[in-house]
Design an enzyme around this catalytic site. Structure first.
Site, PDB file in Angstrom:
ATOM      1  N   GLU A  30       0.817  -1.215   0.000  1.00 55.65           N
ATOM      2  CA  GLU A  30       0.000   0.000   0.000  1.00 55.65           C
ATOM      3  C   GLU A  30       0.854   1.271   0.000  1.00 55.65           C
ATOM      4  OE1 GLU A  30      -3.076   0.486  -0.555  1.00 55.65           O
ATOM      5  OE2 GLU A  30      -3.648  -1.618  -0.610  1.00 55.65           O
ATOM      6  N   TYR A 113      -6.692   6.331   4.424  1.00 57.62           N
ATOM      7  CA  TYR A 113      -6.826   5.341   3.350  1.00 57.62           C
ATOM      8  C   TYR A 113      -5.975   4.102   3.639  1.00 57.62           C
ATOM      9  CZ  TYR A 113      -5.779   2.683  -0.707  1.00 57.62           C
ATOM     10  OH  TYR A 113      -5.582   1.606  -1.531  1.00 57.62           O
ATOM     11  N   ASP A 131      -9.565   5.995  -2.273  1.00 59.12           N
ATOM     12  CA  ASP A 131      -8.459   6.548  -3.065  1.00 59.12           C
ATOM     13  C   ASP A 131      -9.046   7.088  -4.370  1.00 59.12           C
ATOM     14  OD1 ASP A 131      -9.093   4.296  -4.484  1.00 59.12           O
ATOM     15  OD2 ASP A 131      -7.077   3.472  -4.547  1.00 59.12           O
TER      16      ASP A 131
END
Ligand code: SF4
Length: 379
Positions: A30, A113, A131
């Site tokens: 991520e 996020y 996102d």
């Protein structure tokens, strides 16, 4: 089987970090995926995992090694924050990746996020993700035409994402996606528990829902020419129904990119080249580069520029290469020049280190300067 999850099960890209729910693996993927395309990240992630397979290895790694592993990905603050996060996990959590959402969110470099992605994908917690891909899907699906960067609209999108993933947590995976989307798009009231569902194809419904929204935005609901005919939720999509797909999301007018010129100078003395390390606290801190001068005016005098960058006037300059790249809103054109030194003369007293190519290749370079270095192969 609901169309959204079925579509995800059949169309999700086989990405290496999707073969595990290890939170450390999800965390690394991520962070790497922020501002960076999937196809670029895959080899970096694989190399990283071979070198630093767990939080403890990352916490102990030398910063120079991390910068070398990250070389070319850009936005180096990310890797420094990852290092601090790993050290904090070792110090405060005994080396085990925290599973509490608040603890994940408290780690350096992790925002809402990323915390939501880790919590949902690795720990199956109903935390939303929002996102760019998910924003595009939700604004189109729900027909939201206001700018999603407006705080009120952004908060509304987070609420929608949360409602969807909360609904997913109450459902068997086979009923998750479409039933929740249908309930919300019809605005028939707050989400309710679903009827009993059939055998779940996945043990992680919230993970599947969040990832299916991200994947739909990446593969089908793309910024330009979305493939609505292949979209599993086309029947629920308000933008499609109202023929507004191309207008959403309404991001407003983007600022025009700013052109920026840089000149870099390659000095060679025998087999050694002059390089410098960027100081702490600046963009690309701690990375290596060739002497250079940034933000030049269009009519900059090259010899004066070289003298300012090097501290002496070079005898001659030969154009080596032009490198074009972008950082945030800047479109940068870097021209690299070879600087002729007097043969047999004294090495100029310019600041920096003189190192052979073998040593340079082991150092982490800022990406544009790595491309200059690549030009020097074989000299
Ligand atoms: Fe996006 Fe088209 Fe699907 Fe709507 S129907 S969510 S616009 S791909």
């Amino acid at each position: 089987m609901p169309k959204l999850l079925e579509w995800f099960a059949q169309n999700a890209r086989d990405l290496p970090w999707r073969r595990t729910d290890d939170p450390y693996c999800v965390f690394v993927s991520e962070i790497m995926l922020q501002q960076t395309q999937v196809k670029t990240v895959v080899p970096y992630w694989e190399r990283w995992m071979r070198s630093l397979p767990d939080v403890g290895a990352l916490a102990k790694a030398a910063p120079a090694r991390l910068h070398k592993l990250w070389e070319g990905l850009g936005y180096y603050t990310r890797v420094r924050n990852m290092h601090r996060a790993a050290q904090l996990i070792v110090d405060a959590h005994g080396g085990s990746f925290p599973s509490r959402y608040e603890d994940i969110l408290a780690l350096p470099g992790i925002g809402r996020y990323t915390a939501g992605a880790i919590a949902s994908i690795a720990f199956n917690q109903p935390k939303p993700v929002l996102d760019g891909n998910v924003i595009r899907v939700l604004t189109r699906l729900f027909g939201i035409d206001r700018n999603p960067r407006e705080p009120r609209i952004n908060a509304h999108l987070w609420c929608l994402a949360e409602e969807l993933v909360t609904e997913a947590s109450t459902l068997q995976p086979s009923a998750t996606g479409d039933s929740a989307v249908a309930r919300l798009t019809s605005r028939a009231g707050p989400p309710k528990a679903s009827p009993a569902a059939v055998t779940p194809p996945s043990p992680h419904p919230v993970s599947a829902l969040n990832q299916s929204l991200m994947e739909l935005g990446a593969l089908v609901c793309t910024p330009r020419q979305p493939r609505c005919v292949d979209c599993p939720v086309q029947g629920l999509c308000r933008a499609r129904r109202e023929n507004r797909v191309e207008q959403l999301p309404g991001l407003g007018v983007r600022a025009r990119p700013t052109a920026r010129r840089v000149a870099a100078f390659v000095l060679q003395d025998g087999q050694r080249f002059l390089v410098r390390q960027r100081p702490a606290g600046v963009v690309n801190a701690h990375l290596w580069e060739f002497p250079n001068l940034d933000a030049l005016p269009d009519d900059a005098d090259l010899r004066k520029t070289a003298r300012r960058a090097l501290g002496f006037s070079p005898r001659s300059l030969t154009h080596l290469c032009t490198i074009r790249h972008s950082i945030t809103r800047y479109r940068i054109t870097l021209d690299a020049f070879r600087v002729a030194l007097r043969s047999g003369g004294k090495r100029p007293a310019a600041p920096g280190r003189w190192l052979p190519l073998t040593a340079l290749r082991r150092l982490p370079f800022a990406s544009a300067h790595k491309r200059i270095l690549d030009q020097l192969d074989g000299v």
